[in-house]
Design a protein around this motif. Structure first.
Motif, mmCIF file in Angstrom:
data_model
loop_
_atom_site.group_PDB
_atom_site.id
_atom_site.type_symbol
_atom_site.label_atom_id
_atom_site.label_comp_id
_atom_site.label_asym_id
_atom_site.label_seq_id
_atom_site.Cartn_x
_atom_site.Cartn_y
_atom_site.Cartn_z
ATOM 1 N N PRO A 67 14.925 -29.911 56.756
ATOM 2 C CA PRO A 67 14.065 -30.117 56.561
ATOM 3 C C PRO A 67 12.794 -30.977 56.761
ATOM 4 C CG PRO A 67 15.722 -29.953 55.314
ATOM 5 C CD PRO A 67 15.885 -30.253 56.883
ATOM 6 N N PRO A 68 11.299 -30.479 55.963
ATOM 7 C CA PRO A 68 10.543 -32.065 56.026
ATOM 8 C C PRO A 68 10.950 -33.531 55.114
ATOM 9 C CG PRO A 68 9.325 -29.447 55.489
ATOM 10 C CD PRO A 68 10.927 -29.362 55.317
ATOM 11 N N THR A 69 10.302 -33.751 55.877
ATOM 12 C CA THR A 69 11.287 -35.146 55.054
ATOM 13 C C THR A 69 9.511 -35.696 54.666
ATOM 14 O OG1 THR A 69 11.810 -35.971 56.668
ATOM 15 C CG2 THR A 69 11.774 -38.119 55.604
ATOM 16 N N ARG A 70 9.822 -36.341 52.926
ATOM 17 C CA ARG A 70 8.712 -36.205 52.188
ATOM 18 C C ARG A 70 8.655 -38.038 52.706
ATOM 19 N NH1 ARG A 70 9.162 -37.961 45.274
ATOM 20 N NH2 ARG A 70 11.121 -38.416 46.186
ATOM 21 N N PHE A 71 7.068 -38.329 52.762
ATOM 22 C CA PHE A 71 6.913 -39.564 53.065
ATOM 23 C C PHE A 71 5.604 -39.919 52.435
ATOM 24 C CE2 PHE A 71 8.108 -38.164 57.575
ATOM 25 C CZ PHE A 71 9.037 -39.621 57.388
ATOM 26 N N TRP A 72 4.893 -41.023 52.251
ATOM 27 C CA TRP A 72 3.280 -41.405 51.806
ATOM 28 C C TRP A 72 2.707 -42.137 52.723
ATOM 29 C CZ3 TRP A 72 4.822 -45.244 47.348
ATOM 30 C CH2 TRP A 72 4.526 -43.819 46.339
ATOM 31 N N SER A 73 1.138 -41.362 53.679
ATOM 32 C CA SER A 73 0.752 -41.745 54.271
ATOM 33 C C SER A 73 -0.486 -41.443 54.532
ATOM 34 C CB SER A 73 1.395 -40.463 55.315
ATOM 35 O OG SER A 73 0.079 -40.421 57.016
ATOM 36 N N PHE A 74 -1.268 -41.725 55.063
ATOM 37 C CA PHE A 74 -2.916 -42.107 55.348
ATOM 38 C C PHE A 74 -3.180 -41.005 56.006
ATOM 39 C CE2 PHE A 74 -1.707 -46.119 55.351
ATOM 40 C CZ PHE A 74 -2.296 -46.639 54.244
ATOM 41 N N GLY A 75 -2.464 -39.649 55.698
ATOM 42 C CA GLY A 75 -3.074 -38.763 56.629
ATOM 43 C C GLY A 75 -1.914 -37.088 56.839
ATOM 44 N N ARG A 215 21.689 -35.952 54.751
ATOM 45 C CA ARG A 215 21.597 -35.399 55.212
ATOM 46 C C ARG A 215 20.562 -34.016 55.123
ATOM 47 N NH1 ARG A 215 27.192 -33.721 53.725
ATOM 48 N NH2 ARG A 215 28.705 -36.001 54.448
ATOM 49 N N GLU A 216 20.379 -34.431 54.324
ATOM 50 C CA GLU A 216 18.932 -33.076 53.708
ATOM 51 C C GLU A 216 17.744 -33.867 54.144
ATOM 52 O OE1 GLU A 216 20.606 -34.352 51.313
ATOM 53 O OE2 GLU A 216 22.270 -32.636 51.654
ATOM 54 N N GLY A 217 17.520 -34.657 55.071
ATOM 55 C CA GLY A 217 16.464 -35.632 55.803
ATOM 56 C C GLY A 217 15.276 -35.970 55.239
ATOM 57 N N GLN A 218 15.586 -37.152 54.111
ATOM 58 C CA GLN A 218 14.763 -37.436 52.849
ATOM 59 C C GLN A 218 15.043 -39.161 53.575
ATOM 60 O OE1 GLN A 218 12.515 -36.086 51.500
ATOM 61 N NE2 GLN A 218 13.370 -33.905 52.931
ATOM 62 N N LEU A 219 14.094 -39.870 52.927
ATOM 63 C CA LEU A 219 14.172 -41.321 53.415
ATOM 64 C C LEU A 219 15.318 -41.878 52.228
ATOM 65 C CD1 LEU A 219 10.726 -42.218 53.406
ATOM 66 C CD2 LEU A 219 12.372 -42.025 55.347
ATOM 67 N N LEU A 220 16.506 -42.466 53.038
ATOM 68 C CA LEU A 220 16.732 -43.510 51.998
ATOM 69 C C LEU A 220 16.432 -44.850 52.588
ATOM 70 C CD1 LEU A 220 20.051 -43.010 50.390
ATOM 71 C CD2 LEU A 220 20.821 -43.075 52.628
ATOM 72 N N TYR A 221 16.514 -45.913 51.498
ATOM 73 C CA TYR A 221 15.827 -46.711 51.820
ATOM 74 C C TYR A 221 17.357 -47.840 50.845
ATOM 75 C CZ TYR A 221 14.452 -51.652 51.725
ATOM 76 O OH TYR A 221 14.456 -52.991 51.895
ATOM 77 N N PRO A 222 18.456 -48.264 51.643
ATOM 78 C CA PRO A 222 19.455 -48.868 51.005
ATOM 79 C C PRO A 222 19.117 -49.292 50.203
ATOM 80 C CG PRO A 222 19.236 -49.650 53.019
ATOM 81 C CD PRO A 222 17.793 -48.846 53.134
ATOM 82 N N VAL A 223 20.240 -50.354 49.132
ATOM 83 C CA VAL A 223 20.129 -50.762 47.563
ATOM 84 C C VAL A 223 21.781 -52.528 47.996
ATOM 85 C CG1 VAL A 223 18.783 -49.735 46.188
ATOM 86 C CG2 VAL A 223 21.217 -49.314 46.280
ATOM 87 N N SER A 224 20.891 -52.918 47.344
ATOM 88 C CA SER A 224 22.288 -53.507 47.667
ATOM 89 C C SER A 224 23.481 -53.358 46.232
ATOM 90 C CB SER A 224 22.354 -55.452 46.750
ATOM 91 O OG SER A 224 21.887 -55.147 45.081
#
Ligand SMILES: [Cu+2]
Length: 512
Positions: A67-75, A215-224
């Motif tokens: 599915p579409p991934t949520r990002f922040w972009s300039f376009g 698994r849903e194609g979304q961004l995961l930013y790892p945490v400590s």
């Protein structure tokens, strides 16, 4: 890395091996659309092209089966729109923050500049590799909140090169770039055009960046494991995207192509090779580096490219008609090239000489600075903070080169990591790298070398703006400080390091 509750509660990561490869064509970023002309800040009688580029939320498919991934972009996609101009032709960009007020990635409020009293969402855009006045350079403190913008002026008085714009906000830069806030900028000139390198549809950007996808194609930013301090020392994604796609393919003609490669990853170094069906490495040429053309093409079968670096490549597919070739990072598949079977005529050239890059003599340097790269670890041996010259970001400026002078910066790296070091405003040449005895330097500040100086690799022997300071080595660069006076920064381009203090201001001062 130690496992803790915070790690255990992270969403499950995608197994990219479950996805079919080469089902999406390689996308090309949009070209930035000019909004008109505005008076030049340098000369109000002159009108210069004006662009308005907004950072905004976007949903973008990185693979056919996700599915579409949520990002922040300039376009409308990632990377943002490509800017292009000619050397000496200035332009204005209004960088707009049109983002929501909340961040969707985990902010570490213990990081400098990202404390609890700071707005969650802030942006400031730096044009990596551009020679601009300080007020247009995207100083990390010059961020704006949603609804606000900054008007930046780029004089482009510099040689043809691939530059790139990206967020540079103090304390959350790694999150904003990871979210997708970057794009490419090409400066052209007559020297480059006279070479007749492949152009038009035969010249393509290859912007590489890895992301950890759920698994849903979304961004995961790892945490400590510490919820109070989620910062991690680096990020390694499960998905390597090229121009926004995972495992894309590109249909090519059996002829020469020019690929403008950029490593826009937060912390991954790539070890690229192009292989055929038998996994044999094919040869290609590197014609340019961060700051434009090399003196001559360098034949390669392997390319290392660290975060922030660019490589200008020419690949000749004429001997591979009908084949399917794979671009790999070590053993991992990045993308596929499908070479057409028929014969074509190729009128482009790969000249044996590109442009002169006269070596700056060491005798030209009026000052040599010994600058250390420092890593501080906790009891488990995990880095908790990184510094340049053992100095925090907030300490007074110590590096004050004189405008027009040349200096040697000696980067002393006792850590176990290679750090790509980037200086704003300037271009430089690599003198050499040399192994040394870290303990003697740490205790007595004595540089005791353990081997001979190693010259830069042939594909680094041009103008650079980012240099690998390799582990347990001394890396020397020679830097002419031309352009403008004022305050700039130098930093590690591993964005997790940069955000956690591995960045320092420096100031170009007028000659006394
Ligand atoms: Cu670093």
């Amino acid at each position: 890395m130690t496992m803790g509750t915070a790690v255990a509660t992270m969403p499950a990561a995608l197994d990219v091996n479950t996805l079919p490869q080469f089902v999406d064509p390689l996308p090309l970023p949009q070209i930035a659309e000019r909004q008109g002309y505005r008076p030049s800040p340098a000369d109000p009688k002159l009108k210069v092209p004006f662009y308005r580029i907004a950072a905004q939320p976007v949903a973008s498919k990185v693979h056919r089966d996700l599915p579409p991934t949520r990002f922040w972009s300039f376009g409308s996609s990632i990377p943002g729109p490509t800017l292009e101009t000619r050397s000496g032709e200035p332009l204005l960009v209004e960088w707009v923050n049109a983002l929501p007020k909340e961040h969707f990635l985990p902010i570490d409020r213990t990081i400098h500049g990202a404390e609890a009293d700071q707005p969650a969402v802030r942006t400031v855009i730096h044009m990596h590799g551009a020679k601009t006045k300080p007020e247009s350079d995207g100083y990390p403190d010059d961020w704006v909140v949603p609804g606000k913008s900054s008007l930046y002026y780029y004089p482009n008085q510099q040689d043809a090169a691939m530059l790139w714009y990206h967020d540079h906000t103090l304390g959350i830069n790694r999150l904003n770039v990871y979210a997708g806030l970057f794009g490419a900028f090409f400066i052209r000139d007559g020297v480059e055009e006279a070479l007749n390198l492949p152009k038009g549809k035969y010249e393509l950007p290859l912007t590489l960046y890895d992301r950890l996808l759920t698994r849903e194609g979304q961004l995961l930013y790892p945490v400590s494991p510490d919820p109070q301090s989620p910062w991690v020392p680096e990020v390694a994604g499960n998905a390597i995207l090229v121009n926004g796609k995972l495992f894309p393919y590109l249909e090519v003609e059996p002829r020469k192509y020019r690929f403008r490669a950029l490593n826009a990853s937060n912390s991954r170094f790539y070890h690229l090779s192009l292989v055929d069906k038998a996994s044999d490495r094919l040869s290609f040429h590197q014609v340019g580096t961060d700051q434009g053309l090399l003196p001559a093409p360098v034949p390669l079968t392997f390319l290392e490219i660290s975060p922030g670096e660019r490589a200008d490549l020419v690949v000749d597919f004429s001997e591979h008609r009908g084949e399917q070739l794979i671009l790999r990072n070590d053993a991992f598949v990045i993308m596929q090239f499908r070479v057409a079977a028929g014969k074509v005529s190729d009128t482009s050239s790969l000249p044996s000489a590109l442009r002169p890059v006269p070596k700056i003599p060491e005798s030209q340097a009026v000052q040599t600075r010994l600058l250390t790269l420092n890593e501080y670890v906790n009891k488990s041996g995990n880095p908790v903070m990184l510094l340049l010259n053992a100095s925090h970001w907030s300490l007074p400026v110590t590096e004050k080169p004189v405008l027009g002078s040349t200096e040697i910066w000696t980067l002393i790296n006792p850590t176990n990591d290679s750090h790509p070091i980037h200086l704003h405003l300037v271009r430089f040449q690599i003198l050499d790298r040399q192994t040394y005895e870290p303990w003697l330097f740490q205790t007595k500040r004595e540089l005791h070398f353990l081997g001979p100086p190693v010259p830069p690799d042939p594909n680094e022997a041009g103008w650079k703006d980012t240099v690998r300071a390799d582990s347990r080595m001394v890396t020397r660069i020679i830097v002419p400080f031309t352009g403008y006076t004022g305050r700039y920064v130098w930093h590690c381009h591993i964005l997790e390091h940069e955000d956690n203090e591995m960045m320092r201001p420096y100031e170009v001062v007028a000659a006394p």
